[in-house]
Motif scaffolding. Structure first.
Motif, PDB file in Angstrom:
ATOM      1  N   LEU A   1      13.059   3.203   7.134  1.00 53.48           N
ATOM      2  CA  LEU A   1      12.726   2.883   6.052  1.00 53.48           C
ATOM      3  C   LEU A   1      14.055   1.953   5.707  1.00 53.48           C
ATOM      4  O   LEU A   1      15.064   1.581   6.830  1.00 53.48           O
ATOM      5  N   SER A   2      14.021   1.347   4.946  1.00 55.27           N
ATOM      6  CA  SER A   2      15.162  -0.060   4.371  1.00 55.27           C
ATOM      7  C   SER A   2      14.744  -0.612   2.926  1.00 55.27           C
ATOM      8  O   SER A   2      14.324   0.632   2.180  1.00 55.27           O
TER       9      SER A   2
ATOM     10  N   SER B   1      12.359  -1.453  -1.704  1.00 58.35           N
ATOM     11  CA  SER B   1      12.629   0.072  -1.056  1.00 58.35           C
ATOM     12  C   SER B   1      11.946   0.539   0.004  1.00 58.35           C
ATOM     13  O   SER B   1      10.706   0.328  -0.762  1.00 58.35           O
ATOM     14  N   ARG B   2      11.724   0.751   0.890  1.00 56.41           N
ATOM     15  CA  ARG B   2      10.460   0.478   1.279  1.00 56.41           C
ATOM     16  C   ARG B   2      10.773   1.508   2.679  1.00 56.41           C
ATOM     17  O   ARG B   2      11.440   1.891   2.942  1.00 56.41           O
ATOM     18  N   ILE B   3       9.459   1.977   2.422  1.00 58.12           N
ATOM     19  CA  ILE B   3       8.921   3.049   4.040  1.00 58.12           C
ATOM     20  C   ILE B   3       7.638   3.136   4.582  1.00 58.12           C
ATOM     21  O   ILE B   3       6.603   2.727   3.900  1.00 58.12           O
ATOM     22  N   GLU B   4       8.450   2.526   5.633  1.00 67.11           N
ATOM     23  CA  GLU B   4       6.739   1.790   6.747  1.00 67.11           C
ATOM     24  C   GLU B   4       6.361   2.575   7.778  1.00 67.11           C
ATOM     25  O   GLU B   4       7.307   3.195   8.841  1.00 67.11           O
ATOM     26  N   ILE B   5       5.054   3.466   7.946  1.00 68.72           N
ATOM     27  CA  ILE B   5       5.145   4.352   8.987  1.00 68.72           C
ATOM     28  C   ILE B   5       4.159   3.828  10.280  1.00 68.72           C
ATOM     29  O   ILE B   5       2.895   3.678   9.525  1.00 68.72           O
ATOM     30  N   GLN B   6       4.602   3.598  11.100  1.00 68.26           N
ATOM     31  CA  GLN B   6       3.532   3.054  12.491  1.00 68.26           C
ATOM     32  C   GLN B   6       2.613   4.326  12.930  1.00 68.26           C
ATOM     33  O   GLN B   6       4.026   4.914  13.486  1.00 68.26           O
ATOM     34  N   SER B   7       2.021   3.862  13.462  1.00 67.88           N
ATOM     35  CA  SER B   7       0.845   5.328  13.902  1.00 67.88           C
ATOM     36  C   SER B   7       0.272   4.605  15.203  1.00 67.88           C
ATOM     37  O   SER B   7      -0.731   3.855  14.694  1.00 67.88           O
ATOM     38  N   LYS B   8      -0.205   5.050  16.362  1.00 63.76           N
ATOM     39  CA  LYS B   8      -0.663   4.659  17.260  1.00 63.76           C
ATOM     40  C   LYS B   8      -2.186   5.247  17.159  1.00 63.76           C
ATOM     41  O   LYS B   8      -3.538   4.288  17.496  1.00 63.76           O
ATOM     42  N   GLU B   9      -2.578   6.491  16.442  1.00 65.34           N
ATOM     43  CA  GLU B   9      -3.867   6.627  16.152  1.00 65.34           C
ATOM     44  C   GLU B   9      -3.937   6.735  14.634  1.00 65.34           C
ATOM     45  O   GLU B   9      -5.670   6.766  14.638  1.00 65.34           O
TER      46      GLU B   9
ATOM     47  N   ILE C   1      12.282   5.849  -3.557  1.00 65.27           N
ATOM     48  CA  ILE C   1      13.825   6.124  -4.106  1.00 65.27           C
ATOM     49  C   ILE C   1      14.944   6.528  -2.952  1.00 65.27           C
ATOM     50  O   ILE C   1      14.343   7.514  -1.595  1.00 65.27           O
ATOM     51  N   PHE C   2      16.419   5.964  -2.437  1.00 66.95           N
ATOM     52  CA  PHE C   2      17.075   6.306  -1.126  1.00 66.95           C
ATOM     53  C   PHE C   2      18.471   6.044  -2.121  1.00 66.95           C
ATOM     54  O   PHE C   2      18.842   5.803  -3.330  1.00 66.95           O
TER      55      PHE C   2
ATOM     56  N   TRP D   1      15.790  10.062   1.638  1.00 67.66           N
ATOM     57  CA  TRP D   1      15.029   9.450   1.367  1.00 67.66           C
ATOM     58  C   TRP D   1      13.405  10.179   0.395  1.00 67.66           C
ATOM     59  O   TRP D   1      12.852  11.206   0.894  1.00 67.66           O
ATOM     60  N   GLN D   2      13.308   9.574  -0.308  1.00 70.79           N
ATOM     61  CA  GLN D   2      11.982   9.980  -1.567  1.00 70.79           C
ATOM     62  C   GLN D   2      10.849   9.600  -1.502  1.00 70.79           C
ATOM     63  O   GLN D   2      10.890   8.143  -1.936  1.00 70.79           O
TER      64      GLN D   2
END
Length: 353
Positions: free
Chosen positions: A213-214, A226-234, A245-246, A271-272
């Motif tokens: 989150l940054s 303003s960003r949310i990055e979700i990393q998953s191996k699957e 929103i932060f 964070w939302q």
């Protein structure tokens, strides 16, 4: 903001993994070099660990740490190694020319800090009476993200990694076996850029799921990104950068940094991300109060969190970098005044989403 590039784009640029993950030392126009190992979710007593080096002091308020300058800004190298427990010498400052050896496969800072590359492994070592470490880092099989600022003024990459080794704290040894992130960036000695607020946070839910989150703002409190990055191996990486929103809901009493700036550090924050008036992602966090100065012009610390994402709930420990060089009236403004953030201000800068 760096433009995210996929692995397919890397192949189109004829970059293989070993080329992309090279630790380039300062050379030619690229005077500023940064690298970081971050382990955001460790057992007690550490909670997190970082090993961050910065060679050169950029002309950007959130990056400029005048109190660490030994000779000149461009010659100053700093190495920050912290965990949740308090330490006195977590930030060390060096003359890059006189006290450092900087090569493409290793960085040596006197006889204290050492970073070595033997791809695909990276080694981070610190010798210190209070907190020392010997860590071996193995990168993941695929580059999760590779990016560059437009016009070729900077390069940046980061990749998921696994770390094993040993940390010695006050003469007691602890084994480390954890997942995290490895980062490297280099940039030319840019002219002044008015970035005044930055936060970068990581939660490692498990070995297969990591969330970054940054947020970056300028001196007028306008959001650059303003960003949310979700990393998953699957699954493929999911990136939220609209309707993010932060919000800091409680702060610690005002402090003065070693650079003489007054700053409020977040105690409770949220964070939302929402789509069509429906909350998809909500992170509620509370700081442990273990902030330490030395991350450029700001602080690093850890927090506990509760996360609701895609109707699933998670709890754990997170890692936080926080730098707020905005004028105090922005830091102290009432919630009713936040509409001012939407007022456009023209300002040239070299980044874009």
């Amino acid at each position: 903001m760096p433009i995210l590039m996929s692995n397919n784009q890397l192949k189109q640029l004829n970059l293989d993994k070993s080329d992309a993950l090279t630790f380039y030392p300062p050379k030619g126009l690229f005077k500023i070099v940064y690298q970081a190992l971050i382990l955001p979710n460790l057992p007690e007593p550490f909670h997190y660990l970082n090993f961050i080096s910065l060679i050169g002091q950029p002309r950007i308020p959130i990056c400029y740490n005048a109190s660490a300058i030994t000779t000149t800004a461009i010659d100053t190298a700093t190495v920050l190694v912290t965990t949740s427990p308090s330490t006195v010498g977590h930030l060390k400052s060096y003359s890059a020319k006189e006290q450092c050896q900087l090569e493409i496969d290793h960085y040596q800072f006197l006889d204290v800090d050492h970073i070595q590359v033997d791809f695909p492994n990276y080694y981070f070592n610190r010798k210190d009476d209070e907190l020392s470490c010997q860590l071996k880092v193995t990168t993941s099989t695929e580059i999760e993200s590779h990016s560059a600022l437009q016009w070729g003024v900077a390069d940046y990459w980061y990749v998921n990694c696994h770390c094993e080794g040993e940390v010695t704290y006050k003469k007691q040894k602890y084994e480390i076996n954890a997942s995290g992130i490895l980062k490297h960036a280099r940039a030319i000695y840019l002219p002044f850029i008015a970035f005044h607020f930055f936060t970068y946070q990581i939660i490692q839910i498990n070995n297969d799921l990591q969330i970054i989150l940054s947020e970056l703002r300028n001196q007028w409190n306008n959001i650059v990104f303003s960003r949310i990055e979700i990393q998953s191996k699957e699954k493929e990486t999911r990136l939220y950068q609209d309707n993010v929103i932060f919000d800091v809901t409680r702060v610690y009493p005002k402090i003065q940094t070693p650079n003489g700036r007054e700053m409020y550090l977040p105690r409770v924050f949220v964070w939302q991300y929402h789509e069509d008036d429906q909350i998809i992602f909500q992170l509620q966090a509370q700081s442990r109060g273990d902030y330490k100065f030395g991350l450029a012009a700001g602080y690093v610390g850890s927090f506990t969190y509760e996360l609701l994402w895609d109707n699933e709930t998670y709890q754990g420990t997170g890692y936080c970098e926080y730098v707020d060089c905005r004028p105090l009236h922005w830091q102290e403004k009432d919630k009713t005044d936040q509409i001012i953030d939407q007022t456009p201000h023209l300002q040239p800068f070299l980044c874009k989403k």
